[in-house]
Enzyme design. Structure first.
Site, PDB file in Angstrom:
ATOM      1  N   ALA A  85       5.289 -10.510  -1.978  1.00  0.00           N
ATOM      2  CA  ALA A  85       5.004 -10.253  -3.385  1.00  0.00           C
ATOM      3  C   ALA A  85       6.311 -10.072  -4.146  1.00  0.00           C
ATOM      4  CB  ALA A  85       4.155  -8.999  -3.512  1.00  0.00           C
ATOM      5  N   GLY A 113       3.392 -10.016   1.419  1.00  0.00           N
ATOM      6  CA  GLY A 113       2.305 -10.704   0.734  1.00  0.00           C
ATOM      7  C   GLY A 113       2.150 -12.150   1.189  1.00  0.00           C
ATOM      8  N   GLU A 125       0.136 -11.915   4.227  1.00  0.00           N
ATOM      9  CA  GLU A 125      -1.230 -11.495   3.852  1.00  0.00           C
ATOM     10  C   GLU A 125      -2.032 -12.691   3.334  1.00  0.00           C
ATOM     11  OE1 GLU A 125       0.217  -8.105   1.409  1.00  0.00           O
ATOM     12  OE2 GLU A 125      -1.332  -6.969   2.461  1.00  0.00           O
ATOM     13  N   GLU A 141       6.761  -4.057   4.652  1.00  0.00           N
ATOM     14  CA  GLU A 141       6.569  -3.125   3.529  1.00  0.00           C
ATOM     15  C   GLU A 141       7.107  -1.723   3.801  1.00  0.00           C
ATOM     16  OE1 GLU A 141       4.489  -5.415   4.445  1.00  0.00           O
ATOM     17  OE2 GLU A 141       3.558  -6.343   2.695  1.00  0.00           O
TER      18      GLU A 141
END
Ligand SMILES: NC(=O)c1ccc[n+]([C@@H]2O[C@H](COP(=O)([O-])OP(=O)(O)OC[C@H]3O[C@@H](n4cnc5c(N)ncnc54)[C@H](O)[C@@H]3O)[C@@H](O)[C@H]2O)c1
Length: 700
Positions: A63, A102, A105, A125
């Site tokens: 992300a 992300g 994910e 993360e």
């Protein structure tokens, strides 16, 4: 549809391609583009399988971190993932390079994953003090089991494509060309009539995810997680993977938000951004047009020279390591071999890699061999006259556009530069021991150093994957100035006032430093500090008491671990620091000479004084323009001096305490303790304005 997500049809395969350079970060535009592409594909009845790929060097680094502090704009990543999972045709992710955070994910929300052999997959993360918040903690346990998922997210380290396949995270590893392999995989799905396979519909295997297993996993990461709290959020999230998926993601979402709001996460994200920022220097354009560095000459094959040689050989550069003593050169070679042998033993490199790297380092006894280097780094003894002589010789044989750097830790780079006919090309490259490991590289800008030389120095840091911080040429540069005038000096004063070395070290280790100041001194050699201060005093003197204990220990030959005695004593060959009554006697005598009253001191006072002293000198360093940003100082201390990263570095920590309170406590100690506590006017100013170091950094 946005340009950064393209959709095209290749027969029955619909290809969605992310192209958001440099790292395919998943920001709002990417999410919106993905959602559009999925809609488009849904309206094409001929499409039988969807393939998600990306352009550039990697699938996706995750992300967009710059969006973290804002509410996520629709479509959220969860919405996009939901749509992918519910697609009527199977969705395949083709992973090359890296799939992180992300990015992974997103791939886990696809029905199948194929990866290139060299790809790496991870959820890092935790290094930012947060937990995955786009289904990662719910889908990973469904794919590889709760225990393996907990281990992987807890460590934050990416795993190889092979390991990912063994765990069940990847369906196929492609040996050759990834697009070709991925297309074949898609065609096979069609031929075999295999349909969507939503990860969310799988059940979680919980074997090993019990009290004992969790404790074991936490123990394995205990060093990295010292003083941290993110792991508790993670544990709850993985536990929630036992719930139906929609409930689990709701729990995850809430926990992710909570983790994002912790001071720990704010501090870790501050350091993350600070490390990106510190390579940018006002007035220096990106060093693209600076000289290519293929060949490096290093002069002095001692501790630092050998380490620097390894750093360059690891970066695939040719190295010529020069010493004027045959025995020293042989010692340097031996040290290099030992370091590579241990790297092989630890599985960091293969024998072939080590052999290749060692073959890049050639030895020489002639300074003249530096003549065809693109960069020369001097790492001879710390002696002004010797260094001047070496630098002026190098300057006379090296074409004038090539950079000359000194690894001095104390001497004036300006003065060293003036010993040459081209001071503009001389800078300081202050590596920290062990030079092949420590991330920090202080780049010292002498009065004569040109912007081009500085640009090249920044490029060198990038080449070596080091974190550069530019410092002006002054007493101790940034790090050592703050250590000597602030942190370590105050630690010694506390000893004179009655604390024991063990108490001081333990208090600061509890605060979060990997090692307390006295243990650090014993490890690096107390004489090293004494010698450095003798050199530094030629620049500026300091009033007593200033390292009187350390200097007396040096005089007594108590040099630390290497002599078995220092601030502590060590059993023969042992590393355990044991209290030594002789040291107590020495300290008591030094206190008495100075009429310092000895008393009980609390751990809290120890930490407060050492950290505030560090902050106060840090503010002076900023005011004197030795460092350009407060965040640069934070980088120096977190990457080079063991300041706990999860507290963000000394200046960020000061902001968190509030500069009003910091200023007030500094004034309090100034009244009690005098000279070394004179408040930095800069802190007083910021405190009066109710401002902070962070705000000052962002002052535009
Ligand atoms: N050791 C550290 O932790 C550290 C950290 C940062 C910077 N530094 C700096 O790095 C430099 C080197 O330190 P070190 O610890 O590696 O020292 P060292 O004593 O281990 O090595 C110095 C080497 O220089 C060689 N040498 C001396 N005169 C020479 C000449 N005229 N030509 C060629 N070689 C010559 C010596 O033979 C020796 O091998 C110093 O400036 C020091 O301040 C050291």
């Amino acid at each position: 549809m946005s340009k950064i997500v393209a959709f095209e049809e290749a027969g029955p395969i619909g290809v969605i391609r992310l192209d958001n350079p440099p790292v395919n970060a998943i920001n709002h535009a990417v999410r919106a583009g993905l959602a559009d592409a999925v809609t488009l594909a849904a309206n094409r009845p001929d499409i039988e399988v969807l393939l998600i790929t990306s352009a550039g060097n990697l699938f996706s680094a995750g992300a967009d971190v710059t969006e973290f502090d804002r509410p996520m704009q629709d479509p959220t990543q969860q919405m996009v993932e939901d749509r992918l999972e519910r697609a009527r045709v199977p969705v395949v992710a083709a992973i090359h390079g890296m799939a992180l955070g992300g990015g992974l994910e997103l791939a886990m929300a696809c029905h199948y994953r194929v990866a290139e052999r060299n790809a790496r997959l991870g959820l890092p993360e935790i290094t930012l003090g947060i937990i995955p918040g786009a289904g990662g903690t719910q889908r990973l346990p469904r794919l590889i089991g709760a225990r393996a998922a907990f281990d992987m997210i807890l460590s934050g380290a990416p795993i190889s494509a092979r390991d990912a396949q063994l765990l069940g995270l990847v369906d196929e590893v492609v040996e050759g060309n990834l697009p070709e392999g991925a297309f074949q995989f898609c065609r096979r799905l069609i031929e075999d009539g295999l349909g969507p396979r939503p990860t969310s519909e799988r059940t979680v295997q919980t074997h090993g995810f019990d009290e004992a297993g969790i404790a074991e996993a936490l123990r394995a990461q205990s060093r990295a997680l010292k003083g941290r709290t993110t792991q508790t959020f993670l544990l709850k999230a993985i536990e929630a993977a036992r719930l139906p998926f929609s409930e689990g993601v709701a729990v995850e979402s809430q926990l992710a938000q909570q983790s994002l709001a912790t001071p720990e996460s704010q501090a870790l994200r501050h350091v993350f951004f600070a490390e990106r920022e510190c390579g940018k220097v006002k007035g220096i354009t990106q060093p693209t047009e600076s000289r290519e560095i293929k060949r490096v000459a290093i002069i002095g094959a001692g501790t630092m020279g050998s380490g620097i040689a390894i750093a360059f050989a690891d970066a695939a550069r040719e190295v010529i390591l020069i010493d004027n003593a045959e025995a020293a050169l042989a010692r340097g070679r031996g040290a290099i071999q030992t370091i590579y042998a241990s790297a092989i033993k630890r599985g960091r490199v293969t024998q072939e890699m080590a052999d290749e790297r060692m073959s890049r380092i050639k030895g020489s006894l002639a300074l003249a061999d530096a003549a065809d280097a693109d960069l020369v780094i001097e790492a001879v003894f710390e002696d002004m006259d010797l260094k001047k002589q070496v630098l002026s010789t190098v300057d006379s044989i090296l074409p004038p556009e090539r950079l000359i750097a000194s690894n001095t830790s104390t001497l004036s780079v300006t003065e060293l530069g003036r010993s040459t006919a081209h001071p503009d090309r001389v800078s300081g490259l202050h590596f920290f021991a062990p030079a092949q490991v420590t991330k920090l590289l202080e780049i010292v800008r002498g009065a004569g150093t040109s912007p081009e030389a500085l640009a090249t120095a920044l490029k060198v840091a990038k080449l070596l994957k080091k974190i550069p911080v530019v410092a002006a040429d002054a007493f101790g540069f940034i790090g050592n100035r703050m250590m000597l005038d602030g942190y370590f000096r105050e630690a010694e004063l506390l000893l004179l006032e009655g604390a024991s070395p063990m108490q001081v070290d333990m208090a600061l280790e509890a605060f979060g430093f990997a090692m307390g100041p006295q243990r650090v001194s014993d490890l690096s050699g107390i004489d090293v500090g004494t010698k450095a201060r003798i050199q530094l005093f030629q620049r500026e003197s300091r009033p007593d008491p200033y390292f009187v204990i350390a200097d007396h220990l040096t005089e007594l030959g108590r040099l630390g671990q290497k002599t078995g005695r220092g601030f502590y004593r060590y059993e023969t060959g042992g590393r355990e620091a044991l209290p030594d009554p002789e040291v107590t006697k020495l300290i008591e005598a030094l206190s008495a000479e100075r009429a310092i009253r000895r008393r009980e001191i609390s751990d809290q006072e120890i930490v407060e004084r050492c950290i505030l002293a560090l902050i106060n000198v840090g503010a002076m360093v900023l005011d004197e323009a030795i460092a350009a940003r407060a965040s640069d100082i934070d980088v120096v201390w977190t990457s080079g001096y063991g300041f706990p990263r999860h507290l963000g570095g000394p200046m960020f920590y000061a902001d968190a305490l509030g500069l009003g309170r910091v200023a007030e406590r500094i004034r309090h100690y100034h009244e009690k303790l005098g000279y070394y506590w004179r408040p930095a006017p800069f802190i007083e100013r910021l405190a009066a304005e109710r401002s902070s170091f962070t705000q000052w950094d962002h002052r535009g």
